[in-house]
Write an enzyme that holds these catalytic residues in place. Structure first.
Site, short mmCIF file in Angstrom:
data_model
loop_
_atom_site.label_atom_id
_atom_site.label_comp_id
_atom_site.label_asym_id
_atom_site.label_seq_id
_atom_site.Cartn_x
_atom_site.Cartn_y
_atom_site.Cartn_z
N TYR A 26 2.77 -1.31 -12.07
CA TYR A 26 3.53 -0.19 -11.51
C TYR A 26 4.45 0.36 -12.59
CZ TYR A 26 1.99 -1.36 -6.78
OH TYR A 26 1.24 -1.57 -5.66
N TYR A 80 -4.02 -6.47 -9.13
CA TYR A 80 -2.95 -6.75 -10.10
C TYR A 80 -2.22 -8.04 -9.71
CZ TYR A 80 0.18 -4.86 -6.52
OH TYR A 80 0.87 -4.63 -5.36
N ARG A 140 -3.02 -9.50 -6.16
CA ARG A 140 -3.14 -8.68 -4.96
C ARG A 140 -4.44 -7.88 -5.04
NH1 ARG A 140 0.46 -5.61 -1.52
NH2 ARG A 140 -1.24 -6.48 -0.26
N HIS A 144 -5.02 -1.53 -3.82
CA HIS A 144 -4.61 -0.77 -2.63
C HIS A 144 -3.73 0.40 -3.03
CE1 HIS A 144 -1.46 -3.78 -3.40
NE2 HIS A 144 -0.63 -2.82 -3.03
N HIS A 172 -0.37 2.52 -1.50
CA HIS A 172 0.73 2.42 -0.53
C HIS A 172 1.01 3.79 0.11
CE1 HIS A 172 2.37 -1.62 -1.53
NE2 HIS A 172 1.90 -1.36 -2.75
#
Length: 634
Positions: A505, A539, A560, A563, A565
């Site tokens: 991120y 990630y 994870r 995906h 968000h």
């Protein structure tokens, strides 16, 4: 793996409210046509009602059922049975009436239909206790088990509170002793713990909860099933001795003796006591049962039941005269101490001093003004203390936990929330999410917020590229936001954020210029939202802090599943926080924060050629189309 043998006793159970009306059908179902109705003197009104419902199936009546099933009473009832030519018995009452029905059945083979009015539980056991010449003996035989039991909550609803309390604790004793029986097994253990929870909840709610009587009746059924499936120990032997030899009332005697018998066995059956304590939400099981009895207004001393102090020595002699299985060895001195404390009504000695401390801490929250906060705190403390006791937590382990939480706090920054990460990896965030989302079942499933959301993302127009040109497989997103009746919601605020192609991120990349791969957009008049981005990647969550150390110690990976968000907020509607997972992506079945839900795994369809907005794209790109449904507020 635990090896075990479990025998299921065949019996038909009819449970509910108003089920008494089915008694004639149940007699006919057994192929019987002449029923002898059994009851005690105090239940004549109910027995009259049963006779009326049976109509021509009622062959006769015997109202002389007596406590501890004296054989002379059985002989009287047997004469009536033969005189009327009855081919079955319908027993209405508590353990005394059920015992009489069993005594008749084992002597003649007649079928039994039992309608319990108390919580004795003996109606689902193949066990019969009879008293002859002042001595109570117990035997087990498949022929003793009633064929049908009709549980009608309305029958026990009128049970006077003192009798309801002692009868329920009598049932509780069956469940407790089943957990440390020599032939205990996982099947019965599960029923026993469920019984403990139902009985405790019922006793605690007798004055306030309309479902308390149903809880007590269900707990009694489960506890009785345990009694019939495995052997009992010290508690039941003592109660049979005190009842049969000294004429003490059955259920009140169980009520007084149970916490003391538990304390006697506590050191020899620590696992059973731990599970009972957990089911009761306490740290010390024997004391918790004693306190439950006191709070419910039950008897606590054999003295108040009529046992003379001079009888204690003889009671000990009778109890040790015949050996029987029990977790702790039976000694005269040990039993003498147990019975003396039970006679005096003393609180049993605790295995630890924690329960008193727990009660003291809980009491400090009594004046908390916010009722919800008070409820949460007073529930949290006993659970924390019980965890420490159950795991025999050492000072060093406690300090290690404190140090871990301290490091977790120090790791938190404006862009990293290690405590949220801890909650995520322990599954707590997903538990709360499931609880919250279950209140709006017609909406798109929610998902955890995660540690990388940042307040105030940049405002972006429809069609914007939230990736700001970062490398990756191009993604075109076209989603719609509607209410639960599929009406589009215009001007809904939609925050989006995701990882880059390497699984990072923007807040994890200090050299990156400004926010990227996140933004705040609004739906158009048709509830639609379109934007461009890149395909999210799997990630690892940040694993360079205390949470990562915990995962490594547990042998867990930090990854994870890929995906995107979404946080959707529309006027007059509940906010939805969710994630859409890439079908076919890695770690869908082992997501590190347990955030994947089947309904949120969607197709990010492969495409070639220009995107729907006319942009030219070389090679493959992905398209995501989805409709979010959100609920109205309130």
């Amino acid at each position: 793996m635990q090896d075990f043998t479990y025998t299921a006793h065949p019996a038909r159970i009819v449970f509910g409210s108003g089920t008494l009306e089915q008694v004639a059908d149940e007699v006919s179902r057994l192929g019987r046509s002449r029923a002898l109705v059994l009851a005690g003197e105090h239940l004549r009104d109910v027995a009259d009602r049963v006779e009326k419902i049976l109509g021509p199936l009622a062959a006769g009546r015997f109202d002389g059922a007596a406590m501890h099933t004296p054989v002379e009473v059985t002989e009287q009832a047997l004469a009536v049975l033969r005189e009327t030519g009855a081919d079955c018995v319908v027993a209405v009452g508590g353990g005394s009436t059920t015992g009489l029905a069993k005594a008749l059945a084992v002597r003649t083979g007649v079928d039994q239909v039992v309608l319990p009015t108390t919580y004795a539980g003996s109606e689902v056991t193949p066990v019969l206790g009879e008293t002859a010449e002042g001595v109570k003996t117990t035997r087990t035989d498949p022929a003793i088990l009633p064929e049908t039991v009709i549980y009608d909550v309305e029958l026990s609803a009128g049970l006077p509170r003192p009798l309801a309390v002692t009868s329920a604790v009598n049932a509780l004793a069956h469940a407790v002793e089943a957990l440390y029986a020599p032939d205990a097994n996982p099947v019965v253990d599960g029923m026993a713990l469920d019984a403990v929870r139902h009985l405790a909840r019922g006793l605690r709610g007798l004055d306030t909860d309309p479902d308390a009587r149903a809880d007590l009746l269900r707990g009694a059924w489960l506890a009785g099933t345990c009694l019939g499936a495995v052997g009992m120990g010290l508690h039941h032997k003592l109660c049979h001795t005190l009842g049969g030899s000294f004429g003490l009332p059955h259920a009140p005697t169980h009520t007084v003796v149970l916490p003391h018998a538990m304390a006697y066995n506590a050191a020899a059956a620590p696992g059973a006591m731990r599970r009972v304590a957990e089911a009761l939400g306490a740290a010390d099981a024997p004391r918790a049962v004693f306190d439950l009895i006191v709070d419910a207004g039950g008897p606590t001393s054999l003295r108040e039941l009529g046992l003379a102090e001079a009888d204690l020595e003889r009671a000990v002699e009778l109890a040790v005269a015949k050996p029987y299985p029990n977790p702790a060895p039976l000694t005269r001195d040990g039993l003498a101490g147990l019975l003396r404390r039970a006679w005096a009504g003393e609180r049993p000695p605790g295995s630890t001093t924690v329960d008193g401390l727990t009660a003291q801490v809980v009491a400090t929250f009594a004046d908390t003004e916010d009722p919800r906060l008070r409820a949460l705190l007073t529930d949290l403390v006993p659970r924390l203390h019980a965890y420490a006791v159950a795991n025999d937590l050492t000072q060093a382990e406690w300090q290690q936990g404190i140090d871990f939480l301290t490091r977790t706090g120090r790791t938190c920054t404006d862009t990293r929330q290690e405590f949220v990460l801890l909650s995520d990896t322990l599954g707590l965030s997903s538990v709360v999410d499931v609880l919250d989302n279950s209140r709006t079942p017609d909406t798109t499933p929610s998902a955890v917020l995660g540690p990388f959301y940042v307040e105030g993302p940049p405002e972006l127009p429809q069609g914007a590229d939230v990736s700001a040109g970062l490398p990756g497989i191009p993604l075109y997103v076209d989603v719609t936001v509607t209410d639960t009746e599929d009406r589009p919601l215009p001007d809904a605020v939609v925050d989006v954020w995701q990882s880059n192609e390497d699984g990072f991120y923007d807040v994890q990349l200090p050299d990156l210029d400004g926010p990227v791969l996140r933004g705040r957009l609004r739906t158009d008049a048709e509830g639609r939202l379109r934007f461009r981005s890149i395909l999210p990647s799997e990630y690892p969550i940040p694993d360079d802090g205390p949470v990562g150390a915990m995962l490594r110690a547990a042998g867990r990976h930090p990854y994870r599943a890929p995906h995107l968000h979404f946080m959707i907020d529309a006027p007059g509607h509940r906010k939805l926080i969710t994630q859409l997972f890439v079908r076919g992506g890695k770690y869908l079945d082992s997501d590190a924060v347990f955030g994947v839900k089947e309904d949120l795994i969607v197709d990010f369809e492969p495409r070639t050629g220009p995107t729907p907005d006319g942009a030219a794209v070389e090679g493959e790109w992905r398209e995501l189309r989805y409709t979010f449904r959100i609920a109205r507020s309130g």
